[in-house]
Design a protein around this motif. Structure first.
Motif, short mmCIF file in Angstrom:
data_model
loop_
_atom_site.label_atom_id
_atom_site.label_comp_id
_atom_site.label_asym_id
_atom_site.label_seq_id
_atom_site.Cartn_x
_atom_site.Cartn_y
_atom_site.Cartn_z
N THR A 322 -81.75 -102.66 42.04
CA THR A 322 -82.76 -101.70 42.49
C THR A 322 -84.17 -102.18 42.16
OG1 THR A 322 -82.53 -100.48 40.40
CG2 THR A 322 -81.20 -99.74 42.27
N LYS A 324 -87.59 -103.82 42.49
CA LYS A 324 -88.40 -104.12 43.66
C LYS A 324 -89.56 -105.07 43.34
CE LYS A 324 -87.18 -99.78 45.93
NZ LYS A 324 -87.66 -98.51 46.53
N GLU A 325 -89.53 -105.65 42.16
CA GLU A 325 -90.58 -106.59 41.75
C GLU A 325 -90.02 -108.00 41.56
OE1 GLU A 325 -93.77 -106.04 41.42
OE2 GLU A 325 -93.80 -103.88 41.74
N THR A 363 -83.72 -103.53 49.84
CA THR A 363 -84.93 -102.94 49.27
C THR A 363 -86.10 -102.96 50.25
OG1 THR A 363 -85.49 -105.06 48.24
CG2 THR A 363 -84.32 -103.46 46.87
N GLN A 365 -87.73 -105.44 51.79
CA GLN A 365 -88.79 -106.35 51.35
C GLN A 365 -88.49 -107.78 51.79
OE1 GLN A 365 -88.21 -105.33 47.15
NE2 GLN A 365 -90.30 -104.50 47.06
N TRP A 367 -88.48 -111.45 49.98
CA TRP A 367 -88.51 -112.08 48.66
C TRP A 367 -88.59 -113.60 48.80
CZ3 TRP A 367 -86.26 -110.04 43.60
CH2 TRP A 367 -86.46 -108.66 43.49
N ARG A 389 -90.34 -110.65 44.56
CA ARG A 389 -90.85 -110.02 45.77
C ARG A 389 -92.09 -110.75 46.28
NH1 ARG A 389 -94.13 -104.77 46.10
NH2 ARG A 389 -94.74 -105.30 43.97
N GLY A 394 -91.23 -101.70 49.17
CA GLY A 394 -89.91 -101.15 48.87
C GLY A 394 -89.69 -99.81 49.55
#
Length: 726
Positions: A322, A324-325, A363, A365, A367, A389, A394
């Motif tokens: 989970t 998102k960074e 998510t 995004q 990456w 990311r 997100g």
């Protein structure tokens, strides 16, 4: 209709009581306390003066995995039932499936539990039964599924989002609802306590439901829902994500398999090719004899070393993340449903393949995985192996922004790289917003290219319209590939069943191939050919060929961009291939399915007598400048539907090894004839390539020979010539 004595059936009726329960559960410490709280809740809801009852399934709905339609108040009495409101494009719905699979492994219908999928479509394409059939095969859904195309049950219960679970008691009485993904513990807790409560009262029955799995009716196939395809520009080999078989294929350009890695069952294991496993792999990228794989349902990025014949994990921990960074070393960084990968440059002054870009659908995004130490736009120096990311907040949105972390994607599913000036960008197929977007390699700015609309929160701006920029409309595109030679972008417009082409300079988007029909019509013409949810595509042969993963047709199609012709790539094995996956080995040759475009030629009736031998001489001509594909068995078959006695003791099939010396097919009429009239069919399948082997194709033809059998002796007959020019 609801059962007699029922009160309002909307989910809102559960909200006050269930909200109180969930607050109480937050304060519970032991499992015993939690069980007790849920047991008391079920007792309370069960004791309401009037049940909050679910409506009956409307008549006339189409059912899958069932022998016949189900009735809530007939077939499901005495069961705890979970209704899963889902749509098959939704990544959150896909994330929920492992929880449902685990629950089904814990409790069966004999234990009193049944899960029913209520398919409530977002896109028009998802309302089509055949497309839902493909989805339940792709995602191994083995419980009953009803196609509620008009979302009638969704509306009556006032469901608001995908996925939503509704847990019913044995009278069709609603007990719980769970909205969204990530509720596995609650799902198991609520289900187990509901089963215990009603078993204590003798209200659970152990009768079995008539499950009939759709997948059991399907023949074997070399490919099963291939999701993505890419090309090794050094050797012209193709890498295919054979998603439904949970394996990666490396094939030569004539379709011959060199390596099959993984399969036939899902798994998560590194090691030598013979022991490695994947789980519904999607995106693939190859460079320097190394393949990177988006191992989607394992939530991993895998590395296949073709020289060492080894598989390893380079990102992900094997469970859905989970975060998102990101920023951790790859194998320590949780990730979520990677759907595509592409290798390329970070935009640094030294142009080298030092980044693996990842479409992180789970998510929403984009990456990056650092394959070497380097920099990303607006980032400090990063160590080799870092996974983080690059773009996307997100939030599931269609939001463009000059700041990459403020932009929003909606299930990005396809990537392609144009690292050269003036483009310097990633192209992104953003499936749930039905758009194609760009991400700058210089500063990370996210911009719109085609599709969708200006409102970033509107994810329903889809359609099938050729046009410029926002006036063009797509429907859930899953793949993109950049044509460096022509400065054009090709798009797999998946739910429109078409291949489209975009000029990024003018933002003009037009249909290149596909009629929009999903029937498997193999035509040599772009405009007459059909696709079925194509998921990926790639450019090869210096821009001449476009390979398409035609996912629901279980094929790789080959589009020649210069001659504007299209064909199917035959997938076949050889004794030298490294095969660890499930390539079907046939004990006896099985008649392939004739393409719908195959010509059917009726021959003049022929009179014959018992014991007489008939001969059919093949006289087929290939297109000029082509040759039979080496190593692929072009072949013929004899059939006699309804009169199989004609073929007893005969040679029913054979190979065609040389187009200039085609075989003569013999058929001896048996001495004991069971009918005086019959039709013999000769099916021919030719696999051939252009002279330079840059494109390989398959053509088929059917000849039908009516026979009239008489006791009168016939004179010597010349062979029947079977002529056709392709």
């Amino acid at each position: 209709m609801a059962a007699p004595g029922a009160r309002g059936c909307g989910l809102a009726g559960l909200l006050p009581a269930q909200t109180s329960l969930e607050y109480a559960l937050l304060d519970a410490v032991t499992q015993q306390e939690k069980d007790s709280l849920v047991y008391q809740y079920v007792q309370k809801v069960d004791g309401w003066e009037q049940d909050l009852s679910v409506p009956e399934f409307p008549e006339g709905l189409e059912w899958l995995n069932m022998e016949e339609p189900i009735s809530v108040y007939k077939d499901l009495c005495g069961k705890v039932v979970i209704l899963d409101f889902f749509t098959y494009c939704c990544i959150n719905c896909l994330h929920l499936l492992p929880d449902l699979h685990a629950l089904e492994h814990t409790y069966s219908d004999k234990d009193g539990l049944l899960i029913v999928g209520v398919h409530s479509a977002k896109f028009p394409n998802e309302k089509v039964l055949d497309n839902i059939k493909s989805a339940i095969l792709r995602y191994n859904i083995t419980h009953p599924v009803v196609n509620d195309a008009d979302a009638s049950l969704w509306q009556e219960l006032e469901v608001s989002c995908w996925p939503t679970l509704v847990i019913l008691g044995p009278r069709g009485n609603m007990l719980f609802s769970l909205i969204g993904e990530g509720h596995k513990d609650k799902l198991f807790l609520y289900t187990s306590i509901a089963l215990k409560y009603y078993k204590d009262r003798g209200q659970i029955t152990d009768n079995k439901i008539g499950i009939k799995l759709y997948k059991d009716s399907l023949p074997p196939s070399p490919l099963l829902f291939p999701g993505k395809v890419t090309v090794d520009h050094v050797t012209n080999r193709l890498v295919i994500a054979d998603t439904g078989h949970h394996r990666i294929l490396v094939v030569w350009k004539n379709g011959q398999i060199q390596y099959s890695i993984g399969g036939p069952n899902p798994g998560r294991k590194d090691g030598m090719f013979s022991e490695s496993t994947f789980n519904s792999p999607q995106g693939v990228a190859i460079m320097n004899n190394v393949i990177y794989v988006a191992d989607t349902e394992n939530h991993l990025i895998r590395k296949i070393d073709l020289e060492a014949e080894k598989v390893s994990t380079v990102a992900g921990i094997g469970i859905q993340g989970t975060d998102k960074e990101g920023g951790a070393k790859g194998e320590q960084q949780p990730i979520s449903s990677p759907w595509d990968v592409v290798s390329g440059t970070s935009g640094s002054e030294i142009q080298r393949d030092d980044i693996l870009w990842i479409a992180m659908a789970g998510t929403h995004q984009i990456w990056a995985l650092l394959l070497d130490s380097g920099k990303l736009p607006k980032k400090n120096e990063l160590k080799k192996g870092t996974c983080l990311r690059f773009a996307g907040s997100g939030n599931e949105e269609n939001r463009n922004n000059a700041y990459p972390h403020k932009a929003g994607f909606a299930q990005p599913s396809g990537l392609s790289l144009a690292s050269e000036d003036p483009w310097n960008c990633l192209f992104v197929a953003d499936s749930e917003s039905s758009t194609v977007r760009t991400v700058s390699l210089k500063d990370g700015a996210v911009k719109h290219l085609v599709g969708g609309e200006r409102d970033p929160m509107n994810l329903f701006a889809f359609g099938d319209v050729d046009g410029v920029g926002i006036s063009a409309k797509l429907q859930h595109p899953l793949g993109v590939t950049w044509d460096k030679k022509r400065n054009l972008l090709y798009v797999a417009d998946s739910y429109n069943h078409k291949i489209k082409v975009v000029d990024p300079k003018t933002k003009n988007c037009t249909t290149l191939a596909g009629t929009g029909d999903t029937n498997d019509i193999i035509s040599s013409s772009f405009t007459e050919s059909t696709f079925n949810e194509p998921g990926g595509l790639c450019i090869a042969e210096n821009g001449q060929l476009l390979y398409v993963a035609d996912t629901n047709n279980h094929q790789i199609k080959v589009m020649d961009l210069e001659t504007k012709t299209i064909s199917v790539l035959p997938i076949f094995t050889s004794e030298k291939a490294v095969i660890d996956g499930p390539f079907p080995v046939e004990k006896q040759r099985i008649l392939p399915r004739l393409p719908k475009s195959a010509p059917s030629i009726g021959l003049s009736p022929m009179t014959a007598c018992p014991g007489q031998t008939l001969q059919f001489k093949l006289r087929l001509e290939l297109p000029s400048g082509t040759k039979l594909t080496e190593g692929v068995p072009s072949c013929w078959f004899l059939t006699a539907d309804g009169n199989e006695w004609l073929l007893q003791g005969q040679i029913p099939c054979g190979d065609i090894e040389n187009i200039s010396n085609q075989p003569t097919i013999s058929l001896q009429i048996p001495g004991d004839c069971l009918s005086l009239e019959a039709v013999v069919s000769i099916s021919v399948f030719l696999y051939y390539c252009s002279a330079d082997s840059s494109a390989c194709m398959m053509k088929a033809i059917l000849f039908s020979q009516p026979l009239q059998i008489t006791d009168t002796q016939q004179g010597c007959m010349a062979p029947v010539e079977l002529r056709y020019v392709f």
